[in-house]
Design a protein around this motif. Structure first.
Motif, PDB file in Angstrom:
ATOM      1  N   GLN A   1       0.886  -1.150   0.083  1.00 45.31           N
ATOM      2  CA  GLN A   1       0.125   0.098   0.177  1.00 45.31           C
ATOM      3  C   GLN A   1       0.879   1.376  -0.118  1.00 45.31           C
ATOM      4  OE1 GLN A   1      -3.638   0.005  -0.127  1.00 45.31           O
ATOM      5  NE2 GLN A   1      -3.006  -1.744  -0.781  1.00 45.31           N
ATOM      6  N   MET A   2       2.033   1.210   0.649  1.00 42.91           N
ATOM      7  CA  MET A   2       2.769   2.359   0.869  1.00 42.91           C
ATOM      8  C   MET A   2       3.387   2.570  -0.629  1.00 42.91           C
ATOM      9  SD  MET A   2       4.987   2.113   4.090  1.00 42.91           S
ATOM     10  CE  MET A   2       4.426   2.342   5.844  1.00 42.91           C
ATOM     11  N   ALA A   3       3.871   1.510  -1.342  1.00 44.93           N
ATOM     12  CA  ALA A   3       4.508   1.731  -2.790  1.00 44.93           C
ATOM     13  C   ALA A   3       3.574   2.101  -3.660  1.00 44.93           C
ATOM     14  CB  ALA A   3       5.076   0.414  -2.956  1.00 44.93           C
ATOM     15  N   ALA A   4       2.266   1.774  -3.476  1.00 45.25           N
ATOM     16  CA  ALA A   4       1.209   2.075  -4.372  1.00 45.25           C
ATOM     17  C   ALA A   4       0.605   3.814  -4.245  1.00 45.25           C
ATOM     18  CB  ALA A   4       0.094   1.151  -4.370  1.00 45.25           C
ATOM     19  N   LEU A   5       1.171   4.423  -3.169  1.00 47.43           N
ATOM     20  CA  LEU A   5       0.771   5.627  -2.903  1.00 47.43           C
ATOM     21  C   LEU A   5       0.973   6.604  -4.246  1.00 47.43           C
ATOM     22  CD1 LEU A   5       1.887   6.583   0.687  1.00 47.43           C
ATOM     23  CD2 LEU A   5      -0.432   6.139  -0.288  1.00 47.43           C
ATOM     24  N   SER A   6      -0.068   7.411  -4.588  1.00 48.40           N
ATOM     25  CA  SER A   6      -0.093   8.215  -5.745  1.00 48.40           C
ATOM     26  C   SER A   6      -0.645   9.605  -5.531  1.00 48.40           C
ATOM     27  CB  SER A   6      -0.636   7.392  -6.817  1.00 48.40           C
ATOM     28  OG  SER A   6      -0.948   8.311  -8.111  1.00 48.40           O
ATOM     29  N   MET A   7      -0.389  10.383  -6.034  1.00 46.54           N
ATOM     30  CA  MET A   7      -0.964  11.782  -6.004  1.00 46.54           C
ATOM     31  C   MET A   7      -1.800  12.059  -7.091  1.00 46.54           C
ATOM     32  SD  MET A   7       1.939  14.210  -4.359  1.00 46.54           S
ATOM     33  CE  MET A   7       1.047  15.499  -3.883  1.00 46.54           C
ATOM     34  N   GLU A   8      -2.166  11.039  -8.092  1.00 52.31           N
ATOM     35  CA  GLU A   8      -2.883  11.051  -9.146  1.00 52.31           C
ATOM     36  C   GLU A   8      -4.588  10.801  -8.770  1.00 52.31           C
ATOM     37  OE1 GLU A   8      -4.017   8.222 -12.764  1.00 52.31           O
ATOM     38  OE2 GLU A   8      -1.559   8.699 -12.401  1.00 52.31           O
ATOM     39  N   ARG A   9      -5.161  11.766  -9.013  1.00 49.89           N
ATOM     40  CA  ARG A   9      -6.668  11.699  -8.929  1.00 49.89           C
ATOM     41  C   ARG A   9      -7.187  10.426  -9.793  1.00 49.89           C
ATOM     42  NH1 ARG A   9     -10.502  15.277  -6.136  1.00 49.89           N
ATOM     43  NH2 ARG A   9     -12.665  14.796  -6.848  1.00 49.89           N
ATOM     44  N   LYS A  10      -8.072   9.711  -8.896  1.00 46.30           N
ATOM     45  CA  LYS A  10      -8.667   8.701  -9.591  1.00 46.30           C
ATOM     46  C   LYS A  10     -10.178   8.705  -9.426  1.00 46.30           C
ATOM     47  CE  LYS A  10      -4.621   5.653  -9.177  1.00 46.30           C
ATOM     48  NZ  LYS A  10      -4.031   4.543  -8.436  1.00 46.30           N
ATOM     49  N   PRO A  11     -11.035   8.229 -10.263  1.00 45.03           N
ATOM     50  CA  PRO A  11     -12.340   8.215 -10.187  1.00 45.03           C
ATOM     51  C   PRO A  11     -12.901   7.338  -8.990  1.00 45.03           C
ATOM     52  CG  PRO A  11     -11.955   7.188 -12.109  1.00 45.03           C
ATOM     53  CD  PRO A  11     -10.582   7.377 -11.402  1.00 45.03           C
TER      54      PRO A  11
END
Length: 143
Positions: free
Chosen positions: A84-94
């Motif tokens: 979960q830490m590695a998958a962090l993203s600042m990209e907004r998803k629907p």
């Protein structure tokens, strides 16, 4: 002023966990059918100082347990939180429609902590989360 009060409360709630020796980890999995209402089912696992605490809530009622942490729980929880830490993203998803799962996680040591939350479509919950759910709770969440 309200923002400061909320930040102060959040720090006060996290401070005891951060001050603990070793580390503490937790993961909550929540099934939502309507974003305007509470989750309909929830699973929560907390591990600290060799003790695991589990809680399951849903229409069937609540069930909680405290027991010595198993090596399998520790391995699966650590792997899931790292993923979960590695998958962090600042990209907004629907936002998923038709129900969704929220995964909240927390990890802390004597010197700091990290936590986060991610929302998944029902058919997109990571395999690591599902494996942890099966090991800790005996089931995954579904409608």
């Amino acid at each position: 002023m309200r923002r400061l009060a909320i930040l102060s409360l959040a720090f006060a709630l996290c401070a005891p966990v951060v001050a603990m020796a070793d580390n503490a980890m937790s993961l909550g999995v929540y099934l939502w059918t309507d974003p305007d209402h509470d989750p309909v089912k929830a699973q929560f696992l907390s591990v600290a100082n060799g003790t695991s605490e589990t809680e399951i809530d849903g229409p069937e009622g609540s069930k909680s347990d405290t027991h010595p942490t198993t090596p399998d729980e520790l391995r699966l929880l650590t792997a899931t939180i790292k993923e979960q830490m590695a998958a962090l993203s600042m990209e907004r998803k629907p936002m998923p429609t038709g129900g969704y799962i929220t995964v909240d996680w927390h990890y802390s040591t004597d010197t700091g902590y990290a936590d986060g939350s991610t929302t998944f479509a029902l058919d997109a919950v990571p395999a690591s989360v599902q494996a942890l759910q099966m090991a800790a709770f005996g089931a995954t969440l579904s409608k």
